[in-house]
Every structure is written in C-alpha cells, then in structure tokens.
Design a protein around this motif. Structure first.
Motif, PDB file in Angstrom:
ATOM      1  N   THR A 158      34.400  39.663  47.363  1.00  4.77           N
ATOM      2  CA  THR A 158      34.412  39.854  48.887  1.00  4.77           C
ATOM      3  C   THR A 158      32.947  39.795  49.491  1.00  4.77           C
ATOM      4  O   THR A 158      32.775  39.204  50.883  1.00  4.77           O
ATOM      5  CB  THR A 158      34.746  41.316  48.893  1.00  4.77           C
ATOM      6  OG1 THR A 158      34.102  42.221  48.238  1.00  4.77           O
ATOM      7  CG2 THR A 158      36.396  41.362  48.413  1.00  4.77           C
ATOM      8  N   ASP A 159      31.923  39.826  48.878  1.00  5.10           N
ATOM      9  CA  ASP A 159      30.641  39.764  49.267  1.00  5.10           C
ATOM     10  C   ASP A 159      30.395  38.076  49.947  1.00  5.10           C
ATOM     11  O   ASP A 159      29.852  37.933  50.791  1.00  5.10           O
ATOM     12  CB  ASP A 159      29.523  39.883  48.485  1.00  5.10           C
ATOM     13  CG  ASP A 159      29.060  41.425  48.450  1.00  5.10           C
ATOM     14  OD1 ASP A 159      29.913  42.206  49.157  1.00  5.10           O
ATOM     15  OD2 ASP A 159      28.533  41.866  47.392  1.00  5.10           O
ATOM     16  N   ARG A 160      30.992  37.256  48.863  1.00  2.00           N
ATOM     17  CA  ARG A 160      30.831  35.674  49.217  1.00  2.00           C
ATOM     18  C   ARG A 160      31.778  35.399  50.512  1.00  2.00           C
ATOM     19  O   ARG A 160      31.506  34.538  51.049  1.00  2.00           O
ATOM     20  CB  ARG A 160      31.089  34.945  47.990  1.00  2.00           C
ATOM     21  CG  ARG A 160      30.327  34.681  46.736  1.00  2.00           C
ATOM     22  CD  ARG A 160      30.466  34.156  45.689  1.00  2.00           C
ATOM     23  NE  ARG A 160      31.642  34.412  44.866  1.00  2.00           N
ATOM     24  CZ  ARG A 160      31.649  35.491  44.127  1.00  2.00           C
ATOM     25  NH1 ARG A 160      30.667  36.083  43.718  1.00  2.00           N
ATOM     26  NH2 ARG A 160      32.782  35.415  43.612  1.00  2.00           N
ATOM     27  N   PHE A 161      32.777  36.036  50.446  1.00  2.00           N
ATOM     28  CA  PHE A 161      33.830  35.920  51.660  1.00  2.00           C
ATOM     29  C   PHE A 161      33.010  36.342  52.864  1.00  2.00           C
ATOM     30  O   PHE A 161      33.064  35.548  53.957  1.00  2.00           O
ATOM     31  CB  PHE A 161      35.001  36.781  51.374  1.00  2.00           C
ATOM     32  CG  PHE A 161      36.109  36.647  52.782  1.00  2.00           C
ATOM     33  CD1 PHE A 161      36.782  35.914  53.155  1.00  2.00           C
ATOM     34  CD2 PHE A 161      35.810  38.032  53.433  1.00  2.00           C
ATOM     35  CE1 PHE A 161      37.483  35.678  54.505  1.00  2.00           C
ATOM     36  CE2 PHE A 161      36.757  37.986  54.749  1.00  2.00           C
ATOM     37  CZ  PHE A 161      37.484  37.042  55.149  1.00  2.00           C
ATOM     38  N   LEU A 162      32.520  37.419  52.930  1.00  2.00           N
ATOM     39  CA  LEU A 162      31.811  37.900  53.932  1.00  2.00           C
ATOM     40  C   LEU A 162      30.451  36.913  54.343  1.00  2.00           C
ATOM     41  O   LEU A 162      30.268  36.727  55.755  1.00  2.00           O
ATOM     42  CB  LEU A 162      31.344  39.511  53.973  1.00  2.00           C
ATOM     43  CG  LEU A 162      32.368  40.613  53.948  1.00  2.00           C
ATOM     44  CD1 LEU A 162      31.629  41.807  53.318  1.00  2.00           C
ATOM     45  CD2 LEU A 162      33.257  40.489  55.224  1.00  2.00           C
ATOM     46  N   ASP A 163      29.888  36.482  53.309  1.00  2.00           N
ATOM     47  CA  ASP A 163      28.607  35.413  53.561  1.00  2.00           C
ATOM     48  C   ASP A 163      29.168  34.490  54.447  1.00  2.00           C
ATOM     49  O   ASP A 163      28.696  33.893  55.284  1.00  2.00           O
ATOM     50  CB  ASP A 163      27.963  35.211  52.355  1.00  2.00           C
ATOM     51  CG  ASP A 163      27.343  36.442  51.844  1.00  2.00           C
ATOM     52  OD1 ASP A 163      27.026  37.300  52.450  1.00  2.00           O
ATOM     53  OD2 ASP A 163      26.814  36.219  50.500  1.00  2.00           O
ATOM     54  N   TRP A 164      30.687  33.907  53.885  1.00  2.00           N
ATOM     55  CA  TRP A 164      30.948  32.672  54.575  1.00  2.00           C
ATOM     56  C   TRP A 164      31.632  32.996  55.964  1.00  2.00           C
ATOM     57  O   TRP A 164      31.255  32.166  56.918  1.00  2.00           O
ATOM     58  CB  TRP A 164      32.288  32.198  54.198  1.00  2.00           C
ATOM     59  CG  TRP A 164      33.110  31.297  54.211  1.00  2.00           C
ATOM     60  CD1 TRP A 164      33.051  29.872  54.362  1.00  2.00           C
ATOM     61  CD2 TRP A 164      34.319  31.341  55.032  1.00  2.00           C
ATOM     62  NE1 TRP A 164      33.821  29.202  54.887  1.00  2.00           N
ATOM     63  CE2 TRP A 164      34.658  30.139  55.459  1.00  2.00           C
ATOM     64  CE3 TRP A 164      35.209  32.525  55.295  1.00  2.00           C
ATOM     65  CZ2 TRP A 164      35.992  29.996  56.038  1.00  2.00           C
ATOM     66  CZ3 TRP A 164      36.420  32.256  56.012  1.00  2.00           C
ATOM     67  CH2 TRP A 164      36.689  31.041  56.281  1.00  2.00           C
ATOM     68  N   VAL A 165      32.076  34.136  56.215  1.00  2.00           N
ATOM     69  CA  VAL A 165      32.304  34.627  57.661  1.00  2.00           C
ATOM     70  C   VAL A 165      31.273  34.591  58.483  1.00  2.00           C
ATOM     71  O   VAL A 165      31.292  33.885  59.524  1.00  2.00           O
ATOM     72  CB  VAL A 165      33.132  35.957  57.309  1.00  2.00           C
ATOM     73  CG1 VAL A 165      33.346  36.808  59.176  1.00  2.00           C
ATOM     74  CG2 VAL A 165      34.366  35.804  56.939  1.00  2.00           C
ATOM     75  N   LYS A 166      30.090  35.253  58.040  1.00  2.00           N
ATOM     76  CA  LYS A 166      28.919  35.007  58.792  1.00  2.00           C
ATOM     77  C   LYS A 166      28.376  33.827  59.021  1.00  2.00           C
ATOM     78  O   LYS A 166      28.002  33.448  60.156  1.00  2.00           O
ATOM     79  CB  LYS A 166      27.866  36.322  58.236  1.00  2.00           C
ATOM     80  CG  LYS A 166      26.623  36.477  59.063  1.00  2.00           C
ATOM     81  CD  LYS A 166      25.706  37.645  58.185  1.00  2.00           C
ATOM     82  CE  LYS A 166      24.499  37.597  58.963  1.00  2.00           C
ATOM     83  NZ  LYS A 166      23.625  38.598  58.344  1.00  2.00           N
ATOM     84  N   GLU A 167      28.283  33.072  57.951  1.00  2.00           N
ATOM     85  CA  GLU A 167      27.487  31.839  58.026  1.00  2.00           C
ATOM     86  C   GLU A 167      28.287  30.815  58.950  1.00  2.00           C
ATOM     87  O   GLU A 167      27.690  30.193  59.716  1.00  2.00           O
ATOM     88  CB  GLU A 167      27.353  30.936  56.543  1.00  2.00           C
ATOM     89  CG  GLU A 167      26.848  29.688  56.700  1.00  2.00           C
ATOM     90  CD  GLU A 167      26.812  29.228  55.449  1.00  2.00           C
ATOM     91  OE1 GLU A 167      26.298  27.804  55.363  1.00  2.00           O
ATOM     92  OE2 GLU A 167      27.009  29.937  54.339  1.00  2.00           O
ATOM     93  N   TYR A 168      29.492  30.885  58.983  1.00  2.00           N
ATOM     94  CA  TYR A 168      30.280  30.017  59.896  1.00  2.00           C
ATOM     95  C   TYR A 168      30.825  30.594  61.357  1.00  2.00           C
ATOM     96  O   TYR A 168      31.626  29.845  62.089  1.00  2.00           O
ATOM     97  CB  TYR A 168      31.466  29.292  59.335  1.00  2.00           C
ATOM     98  CG  TYR A 168      30.804  28.549  58.244  1.00  2.00           C
ATOM     99  CD1 TYR A 168      30.252  26.980  58.546  1.00  2.00           C
ATOM    100  CD2 TYR A 168      30.652  28.763  56.767  1.00  2.00           C
ATOM    101  CE1 TYR A 168      29.955  26.178  57.391  1.00  2.00           C
ATOM    102  CE2 TYR A 168      30.115  27.882  55.737  1.00  2.00           C
ATOM    103  CZ  TYR A 168      29.715  26.689  56.011  1.00  2.00           C
ATOM    104  OH  TYR A 168      29.197  25.830  55.242  1.00  2.00           O
TER     105      TYR A 168
END
Length: 147
Positions: free
Chosen positions: A123-133
């Motif tokens: 879920t942290d990687r998912f949130l990083d992806w959401v924020k990055e893009y």
C-alpha cells in the motif's frame, strides 16, 4: 445488496456485478475471475517451486542427531506436503487484503494503516505511485468494454 449492471457491446450483453460477493455474471452464468483462471492453467515452473517449499520446510524441522517419534515424523511429513499450498494461500491473502485496501482508498473510505508488513509495503508503494503521478481516480471496479 446492490447489483451493478453494465451493458456492453452496443447493449447486447448485460454484465452484472455483485460487489458484496465480488462476482460478475452474464445471463446467470458466473464469469471466472483472473485468480480462478490462473488456478486452472498448468504452470510447469511451479512444480520445482512446490518441491523446494516441501524440502525447505522439511529441513527447517529436522535436526541432526535428534530422534523423532512416529507422530512427530508424520506431522512433519503432512505439513511438508502442504508447505507450498500454505505459502500460496498466505500470498493470496496479502493480495486480497491489499486489493480491498486500495479499493477502499479509491472509493474515498479511510482504509487505515495496515499492520502486516507485506500489505503495508504494497500500500505504501501504491500511495507513492499515486503521489508521483498525481493520479485522480474516477471509479473503481468498473468493467472495460473493448472498442
């Protein structure tokens, strides 16, 4: 419970989705999901993995110079036979819990912070992806109609 109905292929197909049971159907026939289909397809590469899981479990339970009675050996044997299944089920559980967390997040619900290390990492990687893009979600769990 509510049912979501989607009309596909110029309204020639009615796809029903039952969110509570997470089941899709057409004309009363349940449509198998990716996991179900994946379980049907033969995966020869997994045979070695399964054998390794059994061997690894066996080696983690046996100590040189120690004697084991019949019940202990039987228990080690039975558990070793299921070692690959248990690992697969654990991984599936992580995937299912992560999927539900992401779905809740997308739907604007507060999914909380996962405690499990693997789920939290996903879920942290998912949130990083959401924020990055700078992802903006329009919907969740919607069928796709090919053009």
């Amino acid at each position: 419970m509510s049912v979501i109905i989607n009309h596909l292929y110029q309204h020639t197909v009615e796809l029903r989705f039952e969110p509570y049971r997470h089941i899709y159907s057409v004309d009363g026939v349940t449509i198998p999901g990716v996991t179900t289909i994946g379980d049907i397809v033969a995966k020869p590469g997994l045979i070695g993995w399964a054998a390794n899981e059994a061997s690894d479990y066996f080696m983690s339970q046996i100590e040189p110079g120690k004697s084991y009675d019949e019940v202990q050996l039987d228990s080690i044997y039975r558990t070793a036979k299921r070692a690959h299944t248990m690992k697969k089920e654990d991984a599936a559980s992580v995937g299912t819990i992560t999927h539900k967390w992401v779905q809740n997040y997308i739907e604007g619900k507060d999914p909380g912070t996962p405690v499990n290390e693997q789920v939290k990492g996903a879920t942290d990687r998912f949130l990083d992806w959401v924020k990055e893009y700078d992802v903006k979600f329009l919907a969740s769990e919607q069928p796709w109609e090919p053009t």
